[in-house]
Design a protein around this motif. Structure first.
Motif, PDB file in Angstrom:
ATOM      1  N   PHE A  56     -12.924 -10.045  90.630  1.00 21.85           N
ATOM      2  CA  PHE A  56     -13.634 -10.737  91.696  1.00 21.85           C
ATOM      3  C   PHE A  56     -12.686 -11.263  92.764  1.00 21.85           C
ATOM      4  N   CYS A  57     -11.534 -11.755  92.320  1.00 24.68           N
ATOM      5  CA  CYS A  57     -10.494 -12.222  93.230  1.00 24.68           C
ATOM      6  C   CYS A  57      -9.192 -12.233  92.453  1.00 24.68           C
ATOM      7  N   GLN A  58      -8.082 -12.463  93.144  1.00 29.34           N
ATOM      8  CA  GLN A  58      -6.772 -12.467  92.497  1.00 29.34           C
ATOM      9  C   GLN A  58      -5.977 -13.680  92.952  1.00 29.34           C
ATOM     10  N   ALA A  59      -5.119 -14.161  92.031  1.00 35.82           N
ATOM     11  CA  ALA A  59      -4.310 -15.346  92.310  1.00 35.82           C
ATOM     12  C   ALA A  59      -2.876 -15.098  91.859  1.00 35.82           C
ATOM     13  N   ASP A  75      -5.803 -11.485  87.698  1.00 33.07           N
ATOM     14  CA  ASP A  75      -7.138 -11.050  88.091  1.00 33.07           C
ATOM     15  C   ASP A  75      -8.199 -11.998  87.544  1.00 33.07           C
ATOM     16  N   ASN A  76      -9.068 -12.479  88.421  1.00 30.10           N
ATOM     17  CA  ASN A  76     -10.195 -13.308  87.993  1.00 30.10           C
ATOM     18  C   ASN A  76     -11.312 -12.358  87.578  1.00 30.10           C
ATOM     19  N   ILE A  77     -11.665 -12.371  86.276  1.00 28.70           N
ATOM     20  CA  ILE A  77     -12.656 -11.432  85.755  1.00 28.70           C
ATOM     21  C   ILE A  77     -14.004 -12.099  85.481  1.00 28.70           C
ATOM     22  N   TYR A  82      -9.031 -15.436  83.608  1.00 34.94           N
ATOM     23  CA  TYR A  82      -7.989 -14.654  84.275  1.00 34.94           C
ATOM     24  C   TYR A  82      -7.220 -13.799  83.272  1.00 34.94           C
ATOM     25  N   VAL A  83      -6.809 -12.622  83.729  1.00 31.41           N
ATOM     26  CA  VAL A  83      -5.916 -11.751  82.957  1.00 31.41           C
ATOM     27  C   VAL A  83      -4.782 -11.308  83.876  1.00 31.41           C
ATOM     28  N   PRO A  98      -9.794 -10.032  97.237  1.00 32.87           N
ATOM     29  CA  PRO A  98      -9.439 -11.241  97.977  1.00 32.87           C
ATOM     30  C   PRO A  98      -8.682 -12.234  97.097  1.00 32.87           C
ATOM     31  N   ARG A  99      -7.909 -13.100  97.733  1.00 36.34           N
ATOM     32  CA  ARG A  99      -7.222 -14.169  96.999  1.00 36.34           C
ATOM     33  C   ARG A  99      -8.260 -15.198  96.549  1.00 36.34           C
ATOM     34  N   CYS A 100      -8.104 -15.699  95.326  1.00 40.38           N
ATOM     35  CA  CYS A 100      -8.996 -16.740  94.824  1.00 40.38           C
ATOM     36  C   CYS A 100      -8.727 -18.027  95.599  1.00 40.38           C
ATOM     37  N   SER A 101      -9.782 -18.747  95.900  1.00 42.73           N
ATOM     38  CA  SER A 101      -9.597 -20.006  96.641  1.00 42.73           C
ATOM     39  C   SER A 101      -9.628 -21.205  95.736  1.00 42.73           C
TER      40      SER A 101
END
Length: 101
Positions: A56-59, A75-77, A82-83, A98-101
């Motif tokens: 969904f987003c990445q951090a 990765d936000n799953i 996160y994984v 997109p980057r996670c906010s």
């Protein structure tokens, strides 16, 4: 919310779900899912062998080495899950969401 706006919102949600892509976790890996983007976060569950995950987003977080390289991308799953991207076959060494906010 008007009927038109409710219908538009429902259509947008359906389109987002239809276009959601799932990525394979590295073969032979039971992957730890953590509550945040790093190895210092609690493990909330473990993915089974052969799992596929949405991103969904990445951090940015803890740097990890895995089958798909060394990276600090997480990765936000799912909500609060996160994984490490080093274990997910996204086809890229960089950000694919997109980057996670």
């Amino acid at each position: 919310m008007s009927v038109d706006r409710a219908a538009e919102a429902a259509e947008a949600a359906e389109a987002a779900t239809d276009s959601l892509r799932y990525y394979s976790v590295a073969p032979g890996c039971r992957l730890n899912v953590r509550s945040g983007p790093g190895t210092d976060y609690n493990i909330v569950r473990v993915l089974p062998l052969g799992a596929k995950v949405p991103v969904f987003c990445q951090a940015s977080g803890t740097r990890v080495s895995g089958p798909y390289g060394t990276t600090d991308i997480w990765d936000n799953i799912n909500n609060g899950e996160y994984v490490s991207d080093a274990y997910v076959q996204t086809g890229s060494d960089g950000y694919i969401a997109p980057r996670c906010s």
